[in-house]
Design a protein around this motif. Structure first.
Motif, PDB file in Angstrom:
ATOM      1  N   GLN A   1       0.930  -1.399   0.151  1.00  8.20           N
ATOM      2  CA  GLN A   1       0.537  -0.141   0.126  1.00  8.20           C
ATOM      3  C   GLN A   1       1.106   0.765   0.055  1.00  8.20           C
ATOM      4  O   GLN A   1       1.788   1.162   0.653  1.00  8.20           O
ATOM      5  CB  GLN A   1      -0.767   0.013   1.549  1.00  8.20           C
ATOM      6  CG  GLN A   1      -1.593   1.235   1.266  1.00  8.20           C
ATOM      7  CD  GLN A   1      -2.474   1.265   2.967  1.00  8.20           C
ATOM      8  OE1 GLN A   1      -2.004   0.504   4.125  1.00  8.20           O
ATOM      9  NE2 GLN A   1      -3.271   2.363   2.161  1.00  8.20           N
TER      10      GLN A   1
ATOM     11  N   ASN B   1      -9.773  11.122   5.885  1.00 10.82           N
ATOM     12  CA  ASN B   1      -8.920   9.852   6.531  1.00 10.82           C
ATOM     13  C   ASN B   1      -8.672   9.292   5.931  1.00 10.82           C
ATOM     14  O   ASN B   1      -8.717   8.833   4.132  1.00 10.82           O
ATOM     15  CB  ASN B   1     -10.683   9.110   6.890  1.00 10.82           C
ATOM     16  CG  ASN B   1     -11.218   9.986   7.909  1.00 10.82           C
ATOM     17  OD1 ASN B   1     -12.668  10.123   7.995  1.00 10.82           O
ATOM     18  ND2 ASN B   1     -11.045  10.457   9.419  1.00 10.82           N
ATOM     19  N   GLY B   2      -7.092   8.988   6.401  1.00 15.90           N
ATOM     20  CA  GLY B   2      -7.117   7.852   5.692  1.00 15.90           C
ATOM     21  C   GLY B   2      -5.710   8.456   5.023  1.00 15.90           C
ATOM     22  O   GLY B   2      -4.825   7.927   3.698  1.00 15.90           O
ATOM     23  N   ALA B   3      -5.984   9.720   4.724  1.00 20.10           N
ATOM     24  CA  ALA B   3      -4.828  10.164   3.942  1.00 20.10           C
ATOM     25  C   ALA B   3      -3.008   9.999   3.468  1.00 20.10           C
ATOM     26  O   ALA B   3      -2.092  10.495   3.178  1.00 20.10           O
ATOM     27  CB  ALA B   3      -5.183  12.238   3.386  1.00 20.10           C
ATOM     28  N   GLY B   4      -2.547  10.034   5.173  1.00 16.15           N
ATOM     29  CA  GLY B   4      -1.792   9.864   6.120  1.00 16.15           C
ATOM     30  C   GLY B   4      -0.978  10.976   6.553  1.00 16.15           C
ATOM     31  O   GLY B   4       0.191  10.914   6.614  1.00 16.15           O
ATOM     32  N   LYS B   5      -1.801  12.057   6.734  1.00 14.59           N
ATOM     33  CA  LYS B   5      -0.956  12.512   7.996  1.00 14.59           C
ATOM     34  C   LYS B   5      -0.519  12.179   9.116  1.00 14.59           C
ATOM     35  O   LYS B   5       0.633  12.688   8.946  1.00 14.59           O
ATOM     36  CB  LYS B   5      -2.530  13.866   8.491  1.00 14.59           C
ATOM     37  CG  LYS B   5      -3.492  14.266   6.956  1.00 14.59           C
ATOM     38  CD  LYS B   5      -4.183  15.143   7.566  1.00 14.59           C
ATOM     39  CE  LYS B   5      -5.539  13.943   8.525  1.00 14.59           C
ATOM     40  NZ  LYS B   5      -6.562  13.006   7.498  1.00 14.59           N
ATOM     41  N   SER B   6      -1.133  11.258   9.728  1.00 13.38           N
ATOM     42  CA  SER B   6       0.061  11.189  10.673  1.00 13.38           C
ATOM     43  C   SER B   6       0.807  10.171  10.696  1.00 13.38           C
ATOM     44  O   SER B   6       1.972  10.453  10.705  1.00 13.38           O
ATOM     45  CB  SER B   6      -0.948   9.449  11.445  1.00 13.38           C
ATOM     46  OG  SER B   6      -2.174  10.416  11.852  1.00 13.38           O
ATOM     47  N   THR B   7       0.778   9.322   9.300  1.00 12.20           N
ATOM     48  CA  THR B   7       2.291   8.798   8.713  1.00 12.20           C
ATOM     49  C   THR B   7       2.739   9.724   8.327  1.00 12.20           C
ATOM     50  O   THR B   7       4.222   9.642   8.580  1.00 12.20           O
ATOM     51  CB  THR B   7       2.009   7.986   7.379  1.00 12.20           C
ATOM     52  OG1 THR B   7       0.052   7.160   7.384  1.00 12.20           O
ATOM     53  CG2 THR B   7       3.205   7.327   7.330  1.00 12.20           C
TER      54      THR B   7
ATOM     55  N   HIS C   1      -9.562  17.353  11.283  1.00 11.60           N
ATOM     56  CA  HIS C   1     -10.774  18.064   9.890  1.00 11.60           C
ATOM     57  C   HIS C   1     -12.011  19.068  10.540  1.00 11.60           C
ATOM     58  O   HIS C   1     -12.872  18.855  10.473  1.00 11.60           O
ATOM     59  CB  HIS C   1     -11.519  16.749  11.149  1.00 11.60           C
ATOM     60  CG  HIS C   1     -11.259  14.648  10.081  1.00 11.60           C
ATOM     61  ND1 HIS C   1     -10.294  14.588   8.759  1.00 11.60           N
ATOM     62  CD2 HIS C   1     -10.493  14.382  10.719  1.00 11.60           C
ATOM     63  CE1 HIS C   1      -9.670  13.986   8.954  1.00 11.60           C
ATOM     64  NE2 HIS C   1      -9.235  13.653  10.062  1.00 11.60           N
TER      65      HIS C   1
HETATM   66  N1  LIG Z   1       1.321   0.877  10.982  1.00 12.10           N
HETATM   67  C1  LIG Z   1       1.232   0.496  10.116  1.00 12.10           C
HETATM   68  N2  LIG Z   1       1.043  -0.732   8.988  1.00 12.10           N
HETATM   69  C2  LIG Z   1       0.368  -0.289   7.528  1.00 12.10           C
HETATM   70  N3  LIG Z   1      -0.177   0.513   7.580  1.00 12.10           N
HETATM   71  C3  LIG Z   1      -0.451   1.857   8.536  1.00 12.10           C
HETATM   72  C4  LIG Z   1       0.282   2.329   9.427  1.00 12.10           C
HETATM   73  N4  LIG Z   1      -0.648   3.242  10.060  1.00 12.10           N
HETATM   74  C5  LIG Z   1      -1.156   4.085   9.154  1.00 12.10           C
HETATM   75  N5  LIG Z   1      -1.805   2.867   7.914  1.00 12.10           N
HETATM   76  C6  LIG Z   1      -1.959   3.239   6.943  1.00 12.10           C
HETATM   77  O1  LIG Z   1      -1.676   4.268   6.372  1.00 12.10           O
HETATM   78  C7  LIG Z   1      -3.209   4.926   5.932  1.00 12.10           C
HETATM   79  C8  LIG Z   1      -2.478   6.242   6.185  1.00 12.10           C
HETATM   80  O2  LIG Z   1      -2.682   6.340   7.486  1.00 12.10           O
HETATM   81  P1  LIG Z   1      -2.924   7.647   8.408  1.00 12.10           P
HETATM   82  O3  LIG Z   1      -3.475   7.229   9.791  1.00 12.10           O
HETATM   83  O4  LIG Z   1      -1.630   8.101   8.287  1.00 12.10           O
HETATM   84  O5  LIG Z   1      -4.380   8.544   7.437  1.00 12.10           O
HETATM   85  P2  LIG Z   1      -4.778   9.966   8.521  1.00 12.10           P
HETATM   86  O6  LIG Z   1      -4.391  11.189   7.177  1.00 12.10           O
HETATM   87  O7  LIG Z   1      -3.577  10.081   9.444  1.00 12.10           O
HETATM   88  O8  LIG Z   1      -5.770   9.701   8.973  1.00 12.10           O
HETATM   89  P3  LIG Z   1      -7.223  10.185   9.696  1.00 12.10           P
HETATM   90  O9  LIG Z   1      -7.610  11.411   9.581  1.00 12.10           O
HETATM   91  O10 LIG Z   1      -8.432   9.362   9.194  1.00 12.10           O
HETATM   92  O11 LIG Z   1      -6.051   9.623  10.835  1.00 12.10           O
HETATM   93  C9  LIG Z   1      -4.131   4.043   6.160  1.00 12.10           C
HETATM   94  O12 LIG Z   1      -4.964   3.165   4.992  1.00 12.10           O
HETATM   95  C10 LIG Z   1      -3.317   3.419   7.403  1.00 12.10           C
HETATM   96  O13 LIG Z   1      -4.514   2.296   7.456  1.00 12.10           O
END
Ligand SMILES: Nc1ncnc2c1ncn2[C@@H]1O[C@H](COP(=O)(O)OP(=O)(O)OP(=O)(O)O)[C@@H](O)[C@H]1O
Length: 292
Positions: free
Chosen positions: A17, A39-45, A188
């Motif tokens: 992914q 949601n899930g865009a990758g911000k926390s990552t 958000h």
């Molecule tokens: N440790 C991990 N292992 C596998 N997949 C991960 C991991 N951390 C995040 N992901 C995936 O990476 C993608 C981005 O997740 P992330 O938490 O960065 O999004 P986000 O923008 O912070 O979302 P939200 O607004 O919902 O908090 C998601 O599909 C999530 O499932």
């Protein structure tokens, strides 16, 4: 002198992914950024990569030319507040404050005390006995009081009621005025932070779709309202990112320059739109596209 954080060609995959693809950003000193994404865009990552909590797949993150990877000296200049609970669960709030002070260069004790009082946080309570909102409050107090050059706030107001959110935004601005430093906020609740943030990043389809000042972005967003034929004629060829029907009238949302040579019929009205609405339409997969 505080150096910018440079995020260069950063990509991240989890297995097959792809989450981030070739992200290039600069976090300048003394600037407040908003990182927006669905949601899930990758911000926390992205935040976890900037603070070396997650390894990146490609690219690099540097401060003053030094990589952040396993580099405590530079990582000590960045504080990430996130949902993750890094504290021993039975530790008391006051001891968590002391621990943080030791781990970083220091912490403003006066500010910690006054915010603890202002938010009604019980500093003798154990962390695992705090409500979701109180945990957020404790982390926000640390984020505002800790002595760092970069504060990253990942959904900082999670679980906070409207009054506490207002208090937090005011406290952030107050603290920023007294000690300017960089903040990067993901949330958000876009309208609530639109007054705070100076620059907006929109993360969409693994990439940075928008990196502009809030003012530039707001200036490019228009709502064109009127009878369908007049509005459609006026917006033909413009970057229409969304539309709505209002009884007999339609609204076309446009992102980008209007054509100054185009006559504006008396039947239509043109106004600017707010950041939240702009975000919704720009990140709506079916209609979104941005002109470069
Ligand atoms: N440790 C991990 N292992 C596998 N997949 C991960 C991991 N951390 C995040 N992901 C995936 O990476 C993608 C981005 O997740 P992330 O938490 O960065 O999004 P986000 O923008 O912070 O979302 P939200 O607004 O919902 O908090 C998601 O599909 C999530 O499932």
């Amino acid at each position: 002198m505080v150096k910018p954080i440079k995020i260069t060609h950063v990509s991240k995959t989890f297995g097959k992914q792809q989450v981030l693809d070739d992200i290039n950003l600069t976090i300048e000193p003394e600037t407040i950024y908003g990182l927006l994404g669905r949601n899930g865009a990758g911000k926390s990552t992205l935040f976890n990569i900037i603070t070396n909590r997650l390894p990146l797949t490609r690219g690099e993150v540097t401060i003053g030319g030094q990589s952040v990877t396993n580099n405590d000296a530079v990582l000590n200049r960045i504080y990430l507040m996130s949902e993750a609970n890094l504290y021993p669960s039975r530790m008391r709030v006051e001891d968590i404050f002391k621990l943080t002070k030791q781990l970083y260069q220091g912490m403003d004790e006066k500010l910690t005390q006054s915010l603890t009082q202002q938010f009604g946080l019980n500093s003798h309570a154990r962390f695992n006995k705090l409500s979701t909102g109180s945990r957020s409050i404790m982390k926000l107090i640390i984020a505002l009081a800790v002595d760092v050059d970069y504060v990253i706030l990942d959904e900082p107001t999670l679980g906070l009621d409207a009054n506490h959110r207002r208090m937090f935004y005011d406290a952030l601005l107050d603290s920023y005025a007294k000690r300017p430093r960089s903040f990067v906020i993901s949330t958000h609740l876009i309208e609530e932070v639109s007054q705070l943030i100076e620059r907006v990043w929109v993360l969409q389809d693994h990439r940075i779709m928008i990196d502009e000042t809030t003012e530039e972005m707001l200036n490019k967003g228009y709502a064109i309202t009127g009878p369908i034929n007049d509005v459609s004629t006026y917006t033909a060829g413009l970057n229409v990112i969304g539309h709505e029907e209002l009884g007999h009238l339609v609204v076309h949302y446009v992102y980008g320059d209007l054509d100054n040579d185009r006559p504006i019929p008396d039947t239509i009205s043109i106004s600017h739109i707010d950041l939240q609405r702009l975000f919704i339409y720009l990140t709506n997969q079916e209609v979104a596209k941005v002109e470069n």
